[in-house]
Design an enzyme around this catalytic site. Structure first.
Site, PDB file in Angstrom:
ATOM      1  N   GLY A   7       0.816  -1.198   0.000  1.00 27.54           N
ATOM      2  CA  GLY A   7       0.000   0.000   0.000  1.00 27.54           C
ATOM      3  C   GLY A   7       0.855   1.256   0.000  1.00 27.54           C
ATOM      4  CB  ALA A   8       1.359   4.024  -1.846  1.00 26.09           C
ATOM      5  N   GLY A   9      -0.587   4.316   1.302  1.00 24.79           N
ATOM      6  CA  GLY A   9      -1.443   5.244   2.019  1.00 24.79           C
ATOM      7  C   GLY A   9      -0.641   6.117   2.955  1.00 24.79           C
ATOM      8  CB  VAL A  11       0.931   4.140   7.889  1.00 26.76           C
ATOM      9  CG1 VAL A  11       2.064   3.442   8.641  1.00 26.76           C
ATOM     10  CG2 VAL A  11       0.005   4.843   8.884  1.00 26.76           C
ATOM     11  N   GLY A  12       2.138   3.581   5.159  1.00 27.00           N
ATOM     12  CA  GLY A  12       3.097   2.921   4.278  1.00 27.00           C
ATOM     13  C   GLY A  12       3.757   3.893   3.325  1.00 27.00           C
ATOM     14  CG  ASN A 103      -3.210   0.348  15.714  1.00 29.66           C
ATOM     15  OD1 ASN A 103      -2.111   0.692  16.135  1.00 29.66           O
ATOM     16  ND2 ASN A 103      -3.932   1.105  14.901  1.00 29.66           N
ATOM     17  CE  LYS A 186      -0.052   2.585  17.781  1.00 33.45           C
ATOM     18  NZ  LYS A 186       0.457   2.437  16.395  1.00 33.45           N
ATOM     19  CD  GLU A 269      -7.473  -0.407  11.707  1.00 32.46           C
ATOM     20  OE1 GLU A 269      -6.722  -1.174  11.076  1.00 32.46           O
ATOM     21  OE2 GLU A 269      -7.052   0.501  12.454  1.00 32.46           O
TER      22      GLU A 269
END
Length: 310
Positions: A7-9, A11-12, A103, A186, A269
């Protein structure tokens, strides 16, 4: 090191983009539409540290993966995990290491069953980022870090090699022998933040300023922390203090990304962050039938999802 970022969202794209800008061999596994966007506009990062643009972004579609990668960096949404595993499976060989930055904890079992536990690391990413209307990655604070380690706490040569590759991106990297503990910590923080800001549809500061708001948030935090403790991961004092400072700061504008998902009419999520933690609470006989803020928060998110599905 040959690195595949799934992915290239927000975060990634951020972590992979930073490494690619530094000269690392980074390829983004994306769908065709995203590949076309990146080919046309490049990968843009807007950050407190300045704007960066990666041109000539290396992308690949799942059907065109040409062999194993050394490292798979996984940052998909939890509800996309099964599809993501199918998509990057051709990139996994005997020597491939998978570093997930999801997470919660359930994904470790799912990935281990599919690719072998010995190929999976534990990981935590610390960043506040989103995609804007132009699909640029917007980093909202100057915090950008990845913490990872072996699930059994052992030190292995691959840890040093992966850390060296990650550090070229200029973000903070820490290799730890206590990654499972840090993942639980976390999780407690995030479940409290997501559960409360979604339930009350408000920022931390607004909740604290409302009658009963602080008591409700403290009850949720204590409940989530008790679940972690019952599974052998009681909160360490420094983490607990930092969490309480952030979660109970008067006037804070802090919200969870899950609330932003709800406000934008997107999937959440909720099952992975709240539902799985609640399921583990129900395994603990000591919890009994005491009133559960966690259950109330989870029910709220699931009611939203049911309405969203209709």
């Amino acid at each position: 090191m040959r690195i595949l970022v799934v992915g290239a969202g927000a975060v990634g794209g951020y972590f992979g983009g930073r490494m690619a800008l530094a000269g690392q061999d980074v390829t983004f596994l994306v769908r065709e539409a995203r590949a076309n966007e990146l080919a046309e506009n490049g990968l843009v990062i807007k950050s407190p540290k300045g704007e960066a643009r990666l041109s000539n972004v290396k992308t690949v579609l799942s059907a065109r993966i040409d062999g194993p990668y050394d490292l798979v960096l996984l940052s998909c949404k939890a509800y996309d995990l099964e599809a993501a595993m199918d998509s990057f499976a051709p990139a996994v060989g005997p020597a491939t290491t998978i570093l997930p930055m999801l997470n919660g904890m359930r994904h470790l079992d799912v990935l281990g069953e599919r690719f072998g536990k010995e190929n999976i690391l534990g990981g935590v990413c610390l960043i506040a980022a989103t995609l804007d209307a132009s699909k640029a990655i917007v980093q909202m604070t100057d915090m950008h870090a990845i913490v990872f380690g072996e699930l059994d706490g052992a030190a292995r040569p691959r840890g040093d090699a992966i850390a060296a590759a990650l550090r070229t991106g200029g973000f903070d990297v820490d290799v730890t022998d206590a990654i499972v503990q840090q993942m639980w910590e976390k999780w407690v923080f995030l479940a409290t933040l997501a559960g409360s800001t979604c339930l009350f549809r408000a920022s931390v500061g607004a909740i604290l300023g409302a009658p009963g708001g602080e008591a409700a948030m403290r009850a949720l935090f204590d409940e989530c922390a008790a679940v972690a403790a019952s599974h052998g991961h009681a909160m360490r004092a420094p983490f607990e203090q930092r969490s309480r400072t952030m979660l109970f700061a008067p006037g804070s504008a802090l919200t969870a990304s899950m609330l932003r998902d709800i406000e934008n009419g997107l999937r959440t999520e909720g099952d992975h962050v709240l539902g799985d933690l609640l399921a583990r609470r129900k395994q603990d006989r000591a919890a009994g039938a005491t009133p559960s803020m966690l259950e109330l928060a989870y029910t709220h998110v699931k009611a939203y999802e049911a309405r969203h599905a209709r």
